[in-house]
Design a protein around this motif. Structure first.
Motif, short mmCIF file in Angstrom:
data_model
loop_
_atom_site.label_atom_id
_atom_site.label_comp_id
_atom_site.label_asym_id
_atom_site.label_seq_id
_atom_site.Cartn_x
_atom_site.Cartn_y
_atom_site.Cartn_z
N HIS A 140 -8.14 59.52 15.82
CA HIS A 140 -8.62 58.49 15.00
C HIS A 140 -8.71 58.80 13.59
N THR A 141 -9.15 57.44 12.84
CA THR A 141 -9.49 57.49 11.51
C THR A 141 -10.95 57.14 11.37
N ALA A 142 -11.84 58.01 10.52
CA ALA A 142 -13.07 57.86 10.37
C ALA A 142 -13.29 57.92 8.81
N ALA A 143 -14.23 57.13 8.48
CA ALA A 143 -14.44 56.75 6.92
C ALA A 143 -16.12 56.71 6.70
N ALA A 144 -16.44 57.02 5.57
CA ALA A 144 -17.87 56.87 4.94
C ALA A 144 -17.90 56.01 3.59
N ARG A 145 -18.59 55.08 3.47
CA ARG A 145 -18.81 54.39 2.24
C ARG A 145 -20.40 54.35 1.87
N PHE A 146 -20.41 55.10 0.45
CA PHE A 146 -21.77 55.27 -0.18
C PHE A 146 -22.12 54.12 -0.69
N ARG B 283 -17.17 44.81 6.61
CA ARG B 283 -18.06 44.28 7.16
C ARG B 283 -19.57 44.63 7.33
N ALA B 284 -19.68 45.96 7.36
CA ALA B 284 -21.08 46.43 7.38
C ALA B 284 -21.59 46.33 5.91
N VAL B 285 -21.04 46.69 4.99
CA VAL B 285 -21.48 47.08 3.54
C VAL B 285 -21.97 45.52 3.08
N GLU B 286 -21.07 44.39 3.60
CA GLU B 286 -21.49 43.02 3.15
C GLU B 286 -22.75 42.58 3.71
N LEU B 287 -23.21 43.39 4.84
CA LEU B 287 -24.43 42.81 5.43
C LEU B 287 -25.54 43.35 4.69
N ILE B 288 -25.53 44.46 3.81
CA ILE B 288 -26.48 44.95 3.06
C ILE B 288 -26.92 44.32 1.86
N SER B 289 -28.26 44.27 1.45
CA SER B 289 -28.53 43.78 0.11
C SER B 289 -29.89 44.54 -0.38
N TRP B 290 -29.89 44.39 -1.56
CA TRP B 290 -31.33 45.18 -2.14
C TRP B 290 -31.40 44.67 -3.55
N VAL C 116 -22.66 46.58 13.69
CA VAL C 116 -21.05 46.19 13.67
C VAL C 116 -20.39 47.02 14.71
N SER C 117 -19.52 46.48 15.41
CA SER C 117 -18.49 47.48 16.37
C SER C 117 -17.89 48.35 15.57
#
Length: 425
Positions: free
Chosen positions: A326-332, A398-405, A353-354
């Motif tokens: 598979h392909t796995a990735a991390a975003r900081f 999609r996951a990153v766009e759901l985070i705000s601060w 998020v699935s």
């Protein structure tokens, strides 16, 4: 019969220490943490893990503590994941006749100047470099190599004190910062107090990391950094999107590095830049890389490097067989300003998020945010996996766009007292 114990000497407080503890427990071992400051590890109390305060910079103190522990436990192995104590750990293993890496090889590798010399002597492609002890050395070295250059300390991890200097003003500013010692963390984390610096050619091109176990290349990851002049990782992808030939070239040079440095026992991670002259080695780290790389590797190919490292440490047979592809990735998450973190929201929605396997925040609201130009600037990460690179990238986005601060900038007085690093923007 005495209970089998795994001794863990220090770790990254927010890194893979807990994963080592959990893996040890799955293998039927009793983990014991030795640390100069056990309060750094917030998971110890939550997991009811035995922790002992000891000067982990002092080999004799560690031998004494491990000897005391042998009265109650069968010590199956000793390990850790920090460069600063890894050479000491290897000496502990030698003293107690336990499996471990070669202490001399680890010490040479953790000195970036000595590492550069050994790689250069065996023809491994590396950037042009000079060692410097003062501002005059730094300036003359940069003039010989040609600006821009990378200026960094000879020891340390996580890009602490590493900066691209594009002109002589930036070079002088960063030289003063390094000589001032403000980048040096406590001895049990770094163990380096001398001011030697490396001045290096700026190797430009895509960034890759080869992960090895023993003399086998497990795989290669691709990384992406934020804005220069600092090097703060923003994203990791495993496996890297490489052609077969590109993969082979990086793998071959990785094995050459192990041979040149006398490594080849246990995990190693080797950083590259793919330049106009091909892959160039930026750094060899003689240990398992920190989070989230081990999680990415396991998600992508099924190899659990932490568990397999422990098996090696305790003398058990390893299983490095890949079980899927598979392909796995991390975003900081990296803030764009200093100040007080007022709030952060969306974690639970992002985790739902699935395809997202982990959402982890490193800070709580009301925490002062003071960017340092290295890995400590990250305030959280996301991990996702799927059968394809395009799908994994879409999941992360999609996951990153759901985070705000929200961050409230410091007042002028707060900014002056908190600033750890000269302005670079």
């Amino acid at each position: 019969m005495a209970r089998r114990a795994l001794i863990l000497v220090e770790s990254h407080p927010k890194g893979i220490g807990l994963l080592y503890v959990q893996a040890a427990q799955r293998l039927g071992l009793h983990p014991v943490i030795l640390s100069a400051d056990p309060t750094r590890y917030d998971y110890l109390a939550a997991e009811s893990i035995e922790a002992i305060r000891v000067d982990t910079d002092n080999l004799d103190a560690l031998i004494c503590e491990c000897s005391r522990l042998r009265a109650n436990y069968d010590i199956a192995g000793i390990t850790g994941d920090l460069d600063s104590v890894y050479a000491t750990i290897s000496k502990l293993c030698r003293y107690f006749d336990l499996p471990g890496p070669n202490p001399a090889s680890i010490e040479r590798c953790c000195d970036k100047f000595a590492q550069r010399q050994l790689l250069a002597d065996t023809g491994v492609p590396i950037p042009a470099y000079r060692v410097a002890a003062n501002a005059t050395d730094v300036e003359s070295s940069a003039a010989e190599i040609g600006l821009p250059v990378i200026l960094k300390p000879v020891a340390g991890t996580g890009s602490r004190g590493v900066r691209l200097c594009r002109d002589f003003d930036e070079l002088a500013e960063h030289t003063a910062y390094l000589l001032g010692g403000k980048h040096i963390h406590p001895p049990y984390v770094l163990g380096e107090t001398y001011p030697r610096m490396l001045v290096e050619e700026f190797a430009q091109g895509p960034f890759y990391v080869a992960h090895t176990m023993g003399n086998e290349v497990i795989g290669i990851a691709a990384g992406d950094f934020g804005h220069l002049p600092h090097f703060v990782c923003r994203e990791l992808i495993y496996p890297a999107p490489l052609t077969d030939d590109e993969h082979r070239r990086i793998a071959d040079i990785s094995l050459s590095c192990l041979l040149a440095l006398g490594l080849g026992w246990g995990p190693t991670n080797i950083e590259f830049r793919w330049t106009k002259r091909g892959p160039v080695v930026i750094e060899v780290n003689p240990r398992l890389v920190g989070a989230p790389d081990p999680q990415l590797i396991q998600l992508a190919c099924g190899v659990d490097l932490i568990t397999e490292h422990i098996k090696l440490v305790i003398g058990d047979e390893q299983n490095l067989r890949r079980t899927h592809s598979h392909t796995a990735a991390a975003r900081f998450l990296v803030p764009d300003r200093d100040g007080t973190l007022d709030w952060i929201a969306g974690n639970n929605r992002a985790a739902a998020v699935s395809g997202v396997t982990e959402v982890k925040m490193y800070v709580e609201p009301k925490t002062p945010i003071v960017r340092k130009g290295d890995f400590r600037d990250c305030i959280g990460h996301f991990i996702a996996a799927s059968p394809s690179l395009a799908e994994t990238e879409a999941i992360l986005q999609r996951a990153v766009e759901l985070i705000s601060w929200s961050i409230t900038p410091f007042s002028t007085e707060q900014e002056q007292s908190a600033a750890p690093y000269p302005s670079s923007d």
